[in-house]
Design a protein around this motif. Structure first.
Motif, PDB file in Angstrom:
ATOM      1  N   PHE A 131       0.833  -1.191   0.000  1.00  0.00           N
ATOM      2  CA  PHE A 131       0.000   0.000   0.000  1.00  0.00           C
ATOM      3  C   PHE A 131       0.871   1.246   0.000  1.00  0.00           C
ATOM      4  CE2 PHE A 131      -2.501  -3.370   1.768  1.00  0.00           C
ATOM      5  CZ  PHE A 131      -3.783  -3.140   1.292  1.00  0.00           C
ATOM      6  N   SER A 132       0.431   2.264  -0.723  1.00  0.00           N
ATOM      7  CA  SER A 132       1.131   3.541  -0.756  1.00  0.00           C
ATOM      8  C   SER A 132       0.116   4.664  -0.853  1.00  0.00           C
ATOM      9  CB  SER A 132       2.076   3.614  -1.958  1.00  0.00           C
ATOM     10  OG  SER A 132       2.644   4.909  -2.056  1.00  0.00           O
ATOM     11  N   VAL A 178       1.978   4.408  -7.306  1.00  0.00           N
ATOM     12  CA  VAL A 178       1.165   3.215  -7.564  1.00  0.00           C
ATOM     13  C   VAL A 178       0.802   3.119  -9.046  1.00  0.00           C
ATOM     14  CG1 VAL A 178      -1.050   2.095  -7.087  1.00  0.00           C
ATOM     15  CG2 VAL A 178       0.290   3.051  -5.205  1.00  0.00           C
ATOM     16  N   SER A 179       0.422   4.225  -9.646  1.00  0.00           N
ATOM     17  CA  SER A 179       0.074   4.214 -11.074  1.00  0.00           C
ATOM     18  C   SER A 179       1.260   3.805 -11.932  1.00  0.00           C
ATOM     19  CB  SER A 179      -0.434   5.593 -11.507  1.00  0.00           C
ATOM     20  OG  SER A 179      -1.647   5.886 -10.883  1.00  0.00           O
ATOM     21  N   ALA A 180       2.440   4.338 -11.608  1.00  0.00           N
ATOM     22  CA  ALA A 180       3.640   3.997 -12.377  1.00  0.00           C
ATOM     23  C   ALA A 180       3.993   2.521 -12.221  1.00  0.00           C
ATOM     24  CB  ALA A 180       4.807   4.877 -11.940  1.00  0.00           C
ATOM     25  N   LEU A 181       3.879   2.001 -11.013  1.00  0.00           N
ATOM     26  CA  LEU A 181       4.199   0.595 -10.782  1.00  0.00           C
ATOM     27  C   LEU A 181       3.210  -0.327 -11.483  1.00  0.00           C
ATOM     28  CD1 LEU A 181       5.193   0.858  -7.039  1.00  0.00           C
ATOM     29  CD2 LEU A 181       6.717   0.224  -8.924  1.00  0.00           C
ATOM     30  N   ARG A 182       1.958   0.041 -11.470  1.00  0.00           N
ATOM     31  CA  ARG A 182       0.939  -0.785 -12.132  1.00  0.00           C
ATOM     32  C   ARG A 182       1.078  -0.761 -13.645  1.00  0.00           C
ATOM     33  NH1 ARG A 182      -4.636   0.851  -9.015  1.00  0.00           N
ATOM     34  NH2 ARG A 182      -4.317  -0.381  -7.128  1.00  0.00           N
ATOM     35  N   ASP A 201      14.331   0.873  -7.774  1.00  0.00           N
ATOM     36  CA  ASP A 201      14.558   0.082  -6.554  1.00  0.00           C
ATOM     37  C   ASP A 201      13.387  -0.854  -6.273  1.00  0.00           C
ATOM     38  OD1 ASP A 201      16.993   1.329  -6.167  1.00  0.00           O
ATOM     39  OD2 ASP A 201      16.262   2.686  -4.601  1.00  0.00           O
ATOM     40  N   ILE A 202      12.175  -0.321  -6.356  1.00  0.00           N
ATOM     41  CA  ILE A 202      10.989  -1.140  -6.072  1.00  0.00           C
ATOM     42  C   ILE A 202      10.864  -2.266  -7.086  1.00  0.00           C
ATOM     43  CG2 ILE A 202       8.463  -1.148  -6.017  1.00  0.00           C
ATOM     44  CD1 ILE A 202       8.656   1.716  -4.849  1.00  0.00           C
ATOM     45  N   ARG A 203      11.053  -1.948  -8.350  1.00  0.00           N
ATOM     46  CA  ARG A 203      10.926  -2.982  -9.391  1.00  0.00           C
ATOM     47  C   ARG A 203      11.977  -4.072  -9.232  1.00  0.00           C
ATOM     48  NH1 ARG A 203       9.643   1.619 -13.774  1.00  0.00           N
ATOM     49  NH2 ARG A 203       7.381   1.645 -13.508  1.00  0.00           N
ATOM     50  N   LEU A 230       2.944  -9.737  -6.507  1.00  0.00           N
ATOM     51  CA  LEU A 230       2.773  -8.497  -5.747  1.00  0.00           C
ATOM     52  C   LEU A 230       1.659  -7.676  -6.370  1.00  0.00           C
ATOM     53  CD1 LEU A 230       6.401  -7.122  -5.243  1.00  0.00           C
ATOM     54  CD2 LEU A 230       4.966  -8.221  -3.552  1.00  0.00           C
ATOM     55  N   SER A 231       0.955  -6.949  -5.533  1.00  0.00           N
ATOM     56  CA  SER A 231       0.007  -5.971  -6.061  1.00  0.00           C
ATOM     57  C   SER A 231       0.228  -4.654  -5.325  1.00  0.00           C
ATOM     58  CB  SER A 231      -1.438  -6.449  -5.911  1.00  0.00           C
ATOM     59  OG  SER A 231      -1.747  -6.713  -4.571  1.00  0.00           O
ATOM     60  N   PHE A 232       0.125  -3.575  -6.069  1.00  0.00           N
ATOM     61  CA  PHE A 232       0.333  -2.237  -5.531  1.00  0.00           C
ATOM     62  C   PHE A 232      -1.014  -1.549  -5.434  1.00  0.00           C
ATOM     63  CE2 PHE A 232       4.219  -3.521  -7.668  1.00  0.00           C
ATOM     64  CZ  PHE A 232       5.141  -3.324  -6.657  1.00  0.00           C
ATOM     65  N   ILE A 233      -1.306  -1.033  -4.250  1.00  0.00           N
ATOM     66  CA  ILE A 233      -2.624  -0.480  -3.974  1.00  0.00           C
ATOM     67  C   ILE A 233      -2.483   0.929  -3.415  1.00  0.00           C
ATOM     68  CG2 ILE A 233      -4.728  -0.778  -2.593  1.00  0.00           C
ATOM     69  CD1 ILE A 233      -3.925  -3.822  -2.541  1.00  0.00           C
TER      70      ILE A 233
END
Length: 68
Positions: free
Chosen positions: A5-6, A12-16, A30-32, A41-44
């Motif tokens: 969660f962020s 979150v939009s960029a990661l999705r 770093d996150i990727r 993983l899911s980003f919310i």
């Protein structure tokens, strides 16, 4: 599935989407890279008002790092 969660909707939009945002490119990289170690993983997105406890813990950790 691990849910992350962020309160940063841009993050979150960029990661999705897989798109890059130049202002947070280092954080995204770093996150990727770390995300490859955990599947799936899911980003919310979570509004900041609903994320007070995590925000408080993160700020306390940063204060300790700065104090060192």
């Amino acid at each position: 599935s691990i849910q992350l969660f962020s309160d940063s909707q841009v993050l979150v939009s960029a990661l999705r989407s897989g798109l890059d945002v130049i202002e947070i490119a280092g954080v995204l990289l770093d996150i990727r890279n770390l995300a490859t170690l955990f599947c799936p993983l899911s980003f919310i997105f979570i509004p900041r008002l609903e994320n007070r406890q995590a925000d408080s813990l993160a700020r306390a950790a940063l204060e300790r790092l700065i104090a060192v």
